[in-house]
Design a protein around this motif. Structure first.
Motif, PDB file in Angstrom:
ATOM      1  N   ALA A   2       0.481  -1.348   0.043  1.00  0.00           N
ATOM      2  CA  ALA A   2      -0.270  -0.261  -0.133  1.00  0.00           C
ATOM      3  C   ALA A   2       1.015   1.405   0.281  1.00  0.00           C
ATOM      4  O   ALA A   2       1.891   1.132   0.747  1.00  0.00           O
ATOM      5  CB  ALA A   2      -0.803  -0.102   0.974  1.00  0.00           C
ATOM      6  N   LEU A   3       0.347   2.709  -0.952  1.00  0.00           N
ATOM      7  CA  LEU A   3       1.385   3.623  -0.587  1.00  0.00           C
ATOM      8  C   LEU A   3       1.305   3.977   0.607  1.00  0.00           C
ATOM      9  O   LEU A   3       2.480   4.534   0.900  1.00  0.00           O
ATOM     10  CB  LEU A   3      -0.423   4.482  -1.488  1.00  0.00           C
ATOM     11  CG  LEU A   3       0.716   5.921  -1.965  1.00  0.00           C
ATOM     12  CD1 LEU A   3       2.481   6.180  -2.600  1.00  0.00           C
ATOM     13  CD2 LEU A   3      -0.215   6.809  -2.301  1.00  0.00           C
ATOM     14  N   ALA A   4       0.590   3.916   1.845  1.00  0.00           N
ATOM     15  CA  ALA A   4       1.071   4.110   2.396  1.00  0.00           C
ATOM     16  C   ALA A   4       1.851   3.575   3.473  1.00  0.00           C
ATOM     17  O   ALA A   4       2.606   4.670   4.226  1.00  0.00           O
ATOM     18  CB  ALA A   4      -0.524   4.221   3.802  1.00  0.00           C
ATOM     19  N   HIS A   5       2.981   2.519   3.002  1.00  0.00           N
ATOM     20  CA  HIS A   5       3.347   2.223   4.097  1.00  0.00           C
ATOM     21  C   HIS A   5       4.970   2.602   3.067  1.00  0.00           C
ATOM     22  O   HIS A   5       5.572   2.370   3.057  1.00  0.00           O
ATOM     23  CB  HIS A   5       3.163   0.751   3.582  1.00  0.00           C
ATOM     24  CG  HIS A   5       2.234   0.040   4.101  1.00  0.00           C
ATOM     25  ND1 HIS A   5       1.780  -1.664   3.890  1.00  0.00           N
ATOM     26  CD2 HIS A   5       1.476   0.093   5.593  1.00  0.00           C
ATOM     27  CE1 HIS A   5       0.772  -1.848   4.466  1.00  0.00           C
ATOM     28  NE2 HIS A   5       1.141  -0.902   5.650  1.00  0.00           N
ATOM     29  N   ARG A   6       4.577   3.138   2.102  1.00  0.00           N
ATOM     30  CA  ARG A   6       6.112   4.117   2.060  1.00  0.00           C
ATOM     31  C   ARG A   6       6.364   4.999   2.148  1.00  0.00           C
ATOM     32  O   ARG A   6       6.973   6.234   2.245  1.00  0.00           O
ATOM     33  CB  ARG A   6       5.921   4.792   0.329  1.00  0.00           C
ATOM     34  CG  ARG A   6       5.505   2.695  -0.480  1.00  0.00           C
ATOM     35  CD  ARG A   6       7.304   2.314  -0.802  1.00  0.00           C
ATOM     36  NE  ARG A   6       7.444   2.480  -1.017  1.00  0.00           N
ATOM     37  CZ  ARG A   6       8.512   1.888  -1.554  1.00  0.00           C
ATOM     38  NH1 ARG A   6       9.055   0.541  -1.140  1.00  0.00           N
ATOM     39  NH2 ARG A   6       9.813   2.154  -2.376  1.00  0.00           N
ATOM     40  N   ILE A   7       5.765   5.269   3.258  1.00  0.00           N
ATOM     41  CA  ILE A   7       5.403   6.893   3.720  1.00  0.00           C
ATOM     42  C   ILE A   7       6.155   6.669   5.583  1.00  0.00           C
ATOM     43  O   ILE A   7       5.590   5.739   6.157  1.00  0.00           O
ATOM     44  CB  ILE A   7       3.698   7.774   4.048  1.00  0.00           C
ATOM     45  CG1 ILE A   7       4.061   7.845   2.922  1.00  0.00           C
ATOM     46  CG2 ILE A   7       4.241   9.092   4.835  1.00  0.00           C
ATOM     47  CD1 ILE A   7       2.375   8.265   2.913  1.00  0.00           C
ATOM     48  N   LEU A   8       7.027   7.619   6.440  1.00  0.00           N
ATOM     49  CA  LEU A   8       7.477   7.079   8.136  1.00  0.00           C
ATOM     50  C   LEU A   8       7.910   8.580   8.187  1.00  0.00           C
ATOM     51  O   LEU A   8       7.680   9.699   7.408  1.00  0.00           O
ATOM     52  CB  LEU A   8       9.174   6.464   6.844  1.00  0.00           C
ATOM     53  CG  LEU A   8       9.380   5.707   6.373  1.00  0.00           C
ATOM     54  CD1 LEU A   8      10.016   4.868   5.659  1.00  0.00           C
ATOM     55  CD2 LEU A   8       9.756   4.186   7.766  1.00  0.00           C
TER      56      LEU A   8
END
Length: 236
Positions: A2-8
């Motif tokens: 998911a795209l959200a998992h590419r955000i930290l």
């Protein structure tokens, strides 16, 4: 993924004062750990923190290095300004990725010989992966043995037990599998290329190739033939 998992996010927590990294997928977590972060697994979340006892300059250095590495492979980061950087670091194939490539070789293998070759990288007596891992565990045990903490000798003994007992059993079983495959010299029945013919020892005259027929390539339908002219009526 998911795209959200590419955000930290990598920020200093206002309550504990720790530098914490949250979010990301397993690849991001590996990069954080290779940058010095420690994983923290809670019941409802997993995040990463920097080791305890570091001075502020070292914390900034490690967090900034993590930001550079994560940005190199395309992660979106929300960080404290002090950790922001335009620097990028080369991303090399890790040892774990190289070992994991053995699974790709096995997944694509068509014969027992190919799988045996891949497993040999694990089981080779002198320089196989399992032999190297045994050496790493023993060397780590030697380091811990006299490090000074009361629990260190017990931890060292545990590492030696893992190397000599648990890992030895794993290596022995894998060698047995590898050697058995090397002796069989067989082609996997569901991975071998189809010969498009019936086996020579087939007794049934009606036998045909068991593989499904190749899909037909659709052709452009031709224009319908013109209707025949209607018969002429009688003249009056």
């Amino acid at each position: 993924m998911a795209l959200a998992h590419r955000i930290l996010t990598i920020r200093r927590d206002p309550h504990s004062g720790e530098v914490l990294a949250r979010g990301g997928d397993p690849e991001a977590h590996s990069l954080l750990e290779r940058s010095g972060f420690v994983p923290v697994v809670r019941r409802h979340e997993t995040y990463h923190r920097l080791p305890t006892g570091l001075d502020q300059d070292e914390e900034i250095r490690l967090a900034t290095r993590a930001v550079a590495r994560l940005q190199t492979v395309g992660y979106d980061l929300d960080t404290d300004p002090v950790f922001a950087t335009e620097r990028r670091e080369p991303h090399y194939l890790s040892l774990g990725d190289q070992v994991r490539h053995l699974a790709v070789r096995i997944r694509e293998a068509e014969s027992t010989e190919e799988v045996a070759d891949a497993l040999t990288e694990l089981t080779a007596t002198h320089d196989g992966i399992l032999a190297a891992l045994t050496k790493v565990l023993h060397t780590a045990a030697d380091f811990l043995q006299d490090l000074g903490h009361p629990a260190d000798p017990h931890t060292a003994a545990r590492l030696r037990h893992l190397a000599d007992e648990r890992l030895h059993v794993l290596a022995s079983d894998l060698r047995h599998v590898r050697n058995d495959l090397a002796d069989r010299q067989a082609v996997h029945p569901h991975r071998a290329p189809c010969p498009q013919e019936v086996a020579g020892d087939e007794r049934e005259k009606s036998a045909s190739c068991p593989c499904p027929a190749p899909a037909r390539i659709p052709t452009t339908p031709s224009a319908p033939a013109a209707a025949p002219p209607a018969p002429a009526g009688r003249r009056r």
